[in-house]
Write a protein that holds these residues in place. Structure first.
Motif, PDB file in Angstrom:
ATOM      1  N   ARG A   3      50.594  51.183  30.706  1.00 33.66           N
ATOM      2  CA  ARG A   3      50.766  50.007  31.704  1.00 33.66           C
ATOM      3  C   ARG A   3      49.777  49.286  31.721  1.00 33.66           C
ATOM      4  N   GLU A   8      40.474  43.409  39.248  1.00 31.13           N
ATOM      5  CA  GLU A   8      39.974  42.581  40.235  1.00 31.13           C
ATOM      6  C   GLU A   8      38.743  41.691  39.728  1.00 31.13           C
ATOM      7  N   ARG A   9      37.816  42.321  38.928  1.00 32.12           N
ATOM      8  CA  ARG A   9      36.819  41.899  38.280  1.00 32.12           C
ATOM      9  C   ARG A   9      36.493  42.189  36.919  1.00 32.12           C
ATOM     10  N   GLU A 229      40.001  26.230  37.962  1.00 29.61           N
ATOM     11  CA  GLU A 229      40.834  27.288  38.405  1.00 29.61           C
ATOM     12  C   GLU A 229      41.893  27.232  39.133  1.00 29.61           C
ATOM     13  N   ASN A 230      41.745  26.113  40.063  1.00 31.87           N
ATOM     14  CA  ASN A 230      42.838  25.829  40.893  1.00 31.87           C
ATOM     15  C   ASN A 230      42.752  24.481  41.306  1.00 31.87           C
TER      16      ASN A 230
ATOM     17  N   ILE B 361      39.754  29.063  45.958  1.00 27.18           N
ATOM     18  CA  ILE B 361      39.849  29.135  44.550  1.00 27.18           C
ATOM     19  C   ILE B 361      39.564  30.632  44.083  1.00 27.18           C
ATOM     20  N   ALA B 363      38.922  32.432  41.494  1.00 24.67           N
ATOM     21  CA  ALA B 363      37.646  32.906  40.772  1.00 24.67           C
ATOM     22  C   ALA B 363      36.369  32.509  41.264  1.00 24.67           C
ATOM     23  N   ARG B 414      39.254  36.167  45.111  1.00 26.41           N
ATOM     24  CA  ARG B 414      40.422  36.928  44.873  1.00 26.41           C
ATOM     25  C   ARG B 414      40.725  38.240  44.968  1.00 26.41           C
ATOM     26  N   ALA B 415      39.304  39.044  45.004  1.00 22.08           N
ATOM     27  CA  ALA B 415      39.394  40.477  45.223  1.00 22.08           C
ATOM     28  C   ALA B 415      39.646  40.714  46.673  1.00 22.08           C
TER      29      ALA B 415
END
Lengths: 355, 520
Positions: A3, A8-9, A229-230, B361, B363, B414-415
């Protein structure tokens, strides 16, 4: 059963390991076509390594080939960081080369410390201007920059051919479609006597360092990362998204333009329509291998250049087509894309429970 | 509760979880959880975010495999059989259906097509629409769920879309229906309709697991309440005799101080809208000739079902949209073209509806997200270079002041959990002492602890003299915080009336589109 669990990083070592692993995997995968063509596999790899880095001369050739790849790799990296899909570095490279020749082959008479920077600046501006158009189309009208930049490559190449057959044709070149040579004052100095390696490499490495600082440390770099990123959240936060995109376009196009200028001013001395064997496209592979890190672009470009130079030399020695190099580079791109799974997800083995 | 079924213990068991344990590294998300559900039972699953509800449901659905424990489910003959882990298909085939908070519907297909989607093999060219329609119509009659089956689902209201989702589960002959926060998107009247449907389905023998954090409706609807906290089951009790305070304490693990209302002290007018329209005719989420004043030192609440013009109102105040008509003034300055940076500079603190999409944002680090609205300010940069030392120090301060649980200023945002992410947004917005705070659904998806914190901060901002515009679908929240409440429906804003003495039922009717006079 396995899976994929999102990470997270991603630790830096893993990113680096994936890039290196992709390079190794690409070389291993090349064993298959090599063996199928009946070549002695081990000897072929030995010859490739020797051709790429077996001597000072070989190493210098690899670094010479890496120079434009660093520039186009940086062009792709900075654009892709901001989610600007610039596929037009090839065209921007030719635009830069065209500008370099227009400025440096006699139109302006000036000492080297004036003319050379002028030639480089002109090339960067030409590349930047060429990308600015698709960026404005994107931000104003929502035009897809992938299509526009890709198609502009062919437009620019036709313009270059037209110029080389017409206004910029060198009358002394016995009918060959090539431009007049650059003046000595517009030429990048060689780094070592007797080798083709030129000061463009130094410029490329400095550009990588500057871009690294720019992206990571400056206000505009942060804006660029935020937009990439966004873009929605960036706009919400009051970041000028259109202006950030335009800046990215200028940087990316400018870097690609410098690739062209360095090829003309450092290596060839004049412009032909076959100046670039696809450096613009290979830059995308380089940037991807480098995980869009400006500092990573330098080793990635040297690897890709080494593959090309090594494969050339191997194909001469044992008669295997040097298209093998394209194969290795393609395998590397595929491997790093697959490797991206590892950086973005943890792969967990799950035991299926008995029913 | 009236029910034709025999009392609890004698009803047949349909689902039995025993000893379900799931660990993620050091975190135990589910710790030896036992849960039995009987036919016709409505069981509430309560718990804060991170209590393990989602993990438990994911295990039930085969998205995760439990480290220990087993799941048994009744087969067609009523025999309990083990459910193989790790397979969503097995869960569906065994008769477990779930309606998620965010619907999984194809908006361009009709209700009928959405319901049968996935039940017809891909390689079958045609299927019998007639038979499917007859079955669905039978289900609609039996359950009271009524929709137009031939309209693309995208044109149905949220409440109707939810009915499609429930019918989708019923069409597959589910024996256990899981509803995840089903009333979050409904008006009080729609929620009451849903409750009636759920009761009717249960009376026909369906077992219903009801996930919610609205304690009032859980108490009204469910027979049994299971509370999870920190991955473990801390309570499993009949709802008779339980009250909100005890349940909240069980969920949080400590007593919750009762909220006390103190009236605001309104000062000068900060936001002044006079006949303002935003968006074009034909757009769904638009504002039509809205008139509203928000004063310093007061909280004005905007009630309404999402998609009725809140987006346009928030967009106008946040600077994403320009007014297309009317007069909009912010502290005496006319609001013109869309310009988020100008709003920030004018002292508007903006808490967006969607903190993942608009507010942060992912990242970028916590420190970077904290200054993203003001990176050009001299305290954040010099000569274009970010002052990371100052940024980190400020982030460390905000992390302490706002109790943000995170690895540190350099951690990617985001974590962080939703609540901690919202604390970062609050720190960014409130530390600049804004004169107007726009809080758009500020507690959506947050647990009780984080919600209390957000409410405390908004009240503190009001106390400091800020004008607060609170847009929310949560009427409890509005009545707890707002000094005046206006209702928005189909882009039209009602007059803002003092919350004191305003009737919840009347607000609910206005949210559903009844005029203020009619609703009274």
């Amino acid at each position: 059963m396995i899976r994929f669990v999102p990470r997270e990083r991603t630790p830096l070592w893993l990113t680096v390991a994936v890039s290196i692993g992709a390079g190794v995997a690409a070389l291993l995968l090349t064993v298959i076509p090599l063996a199928l063509s009946g070549a002695p596999v081990l000897r072929a790899f030995g010859l490739m390594a020797q051709g790429a880095a077996g001597s000072g001369f070989a190493l210098a050739e690899t670094l010479t080939r890496a120079t434009p790849l660093i520039f186009t790799g940086l062009a792709a990296a900075v654009a892709f960081r901001a989610r600007l899909w610039n596929i037009g570095a090839e065209g921007q490279l030719y635009a830069g080369a065209l500008a370099a020749v227009a400025l440096g082959s006699g139109a302006i008479a000036a000492p080297a410390y004036v003319l050379l920077p002028l030639v480089l600046l002109g090339a960067a501006l030409a590349g930047a201007a060429l990308l600015l158009v698709p960026v404005l189309f994107k931000t104003r009208f929502g035009a897809d920059e992938v299509v526009v930049t890709l198609l502009l490559n062919f437009v620019v190449l036709l313009v270059v051919q037209m110029m080389l057959e017409g206004p910029m044709k060198d009358e002394m070149a016995l009918g060959w479609p090539q431009s007049a040579p650059l003046l000595d004052e517009a030429t990048l100095p060689r780094l070592f006597a007797g080798l083709r390696l030129h000061a463009g490499l130094v410029l490329a490495v400095v550009a990588a360092g500057l871009l690294h600082v720019f992206i990571g440390r400056t206000v505009w770099g942060l804006r660029l990362r935020a937009v990439g990123e966004n873009a929605r959240a960036a706009r919400y936060a009051g970041i000028p998204v259109g202006a950030s995109m335009a800046l990215v376009g200028l940087l990316s196009g400018g870097l690609a333009g410098l690739a062209g200028a360095c090829e003309v001013a450092g290596l060839k001395g004049y412009l032909t329509a076959d100046l670039s064997p696809g450096f613009g496209y290979a830059g995308i592979v380089v940037a991807t291998l480098a995980n869009l890190s400006p500092l990573g672009v330098v080793p990635a470009a040297i690897f890709v250049a080494g593959v090309f130079v090594g494969a050339d030399s191997m194909s001469r020695a044992i008669g295997v087509s040097n298209y093998l190099a394209d194969l290795v580079v393609s395998f590397a791109l595929l491997s790093v894309l697959v490797g991206g799974l590892v950086t973005r997800f943890r792969i967990v083995r799950v035991r299926r429970e008995p029913v | 509760m009236p029910s034709d079924l025999p009392p609890h213990e004698t009803r047949p068991l349909v689902l039995s979880l025993s000893g379900i344990t799931k660990r993620f590294g050091a975190l135990t998300a589910n710790d030896a959880i036992d849960l039995d559900v009987r036919a016709g039972e409505i069981v509430a699953l309560l718990g804060e975010n991170g209590a393990g509800k989602t993990t438990l449901m994911s295990i039930l659905f085969g998205h995760y495999v439990a480290d220990a424990g087993s799941i048994h489910i009744a087969d067609a003959s009523g025999q309990m059989a083990p459910l193989p882990g790790g397979s969503a298909q097995a869960a569906l085939a065994a008769g477990i259906g779930m309606v998620h908070q965010h619907f999984a519907l194809a908006e361009n297909l009709t209700g009928l097509e959405n319901i049968v989607l996935g039940t017809v093999p891909l390689w079958r060219l045609g299927f019998s629409r007639g038979a499917a329609r007859a079955k669905i119509e039978g289900l609609m009659r039996g359950s009271g769920l009524d929709i137009d089956l031939d309209v693309p689902v995208g044109r149905l209201s949220v409440g109707e879309q939810q009915r499609v989702e429930i019918l989708k589960a019923l069409y597959r002959d589910v024996r256990v229906l899981i509803l995840d926060e089903p009333t979050a998107v409904l008006t009080p009247q729609e929620a009451e309709g849903l409750a009636q449907t759920v009761r009717r389905l249960a009376a026909r023998g369906l077992a219903v697991l009801f996930i919610s954090h609205k304690l009032q409706e859980v108490l009204a609807l469910c027979e049994r309440i299971v509370v999870l906290r920190g991955g473990a089951k801390v309570a499993d009790r009949p709802s008779a005799g339980a009250d909100r305070a005890t349940l909240a304490e069980l969920m949080v693990g400590r007593p919750i101080p009762p909220r006390t209302r103190t009236p605001g002290r309104p000062g000068a007018c900060v936001l002044d809208l006079d006949g303002v329209s935003v968006g074009r005719a034909g757009e769904r989420d638009r504002l039509v000739e809205a008139t509203l004043k928000v004063h310093a030192g007061e909280i004005v609440g905007i009630a309404g079902v999402s998609g009725n013009g809140q987006g346009a109102l928030a967009g106008l105040v946040a600077g994403l949209m320009a007014p297309s008509g009317g007069r909009a003034d912010l502290a005496g300055t006319r609001l013109g073209a869309a310009n988020p940076a100008a709003r920030v500079a004018a002292g508007v603190g903006r808490i967006p509806e969607d903190r993942h999409r608009d507010g942060t944002i992912g990242a970028l680090s916590v420190a970077e997200n904290l200054v993203i609205e003001t990176i050009a300010a001299p305290e954040n940069q010099s000569a274009g270079f970010l002052r990371y030392g100052a940024l980190r120090a400020r982030a460390a301060q905000a992390i302490r002041d706002y109790d943000v649980r995170c690895p540190g200023p350099d951690a990617a945002i985001r974590a962080l959990s939703g609540g901690n992410m919202q604390k970062v947004v609050l720190a960014r917005v409130l530390e600049r002492a804004p004169r107007l705070v726009l809080a758009h659904q500020p507690t959506r998806g947050l647990d009780i602890g984080a919600t209390t914190d957000v409410h405390r901060r908004l009240l503190a901002a009001r106390g400091r003299g800020a004008a607060v515009l609170l847009i929310s679908e949560d009427l409890d929240e509005l009545f707890a915080l707002a000094d005046r409440i206006a209702v928005i429906h189909a882009g039209r804003l009602s007059p803002a009336l003092p919350a004191e003495g305003l009737d919840l039922r009347r607000v609910g009717l206005m949210m559903a589109g009844h005029a203020a006079g009619e609703a009274a």
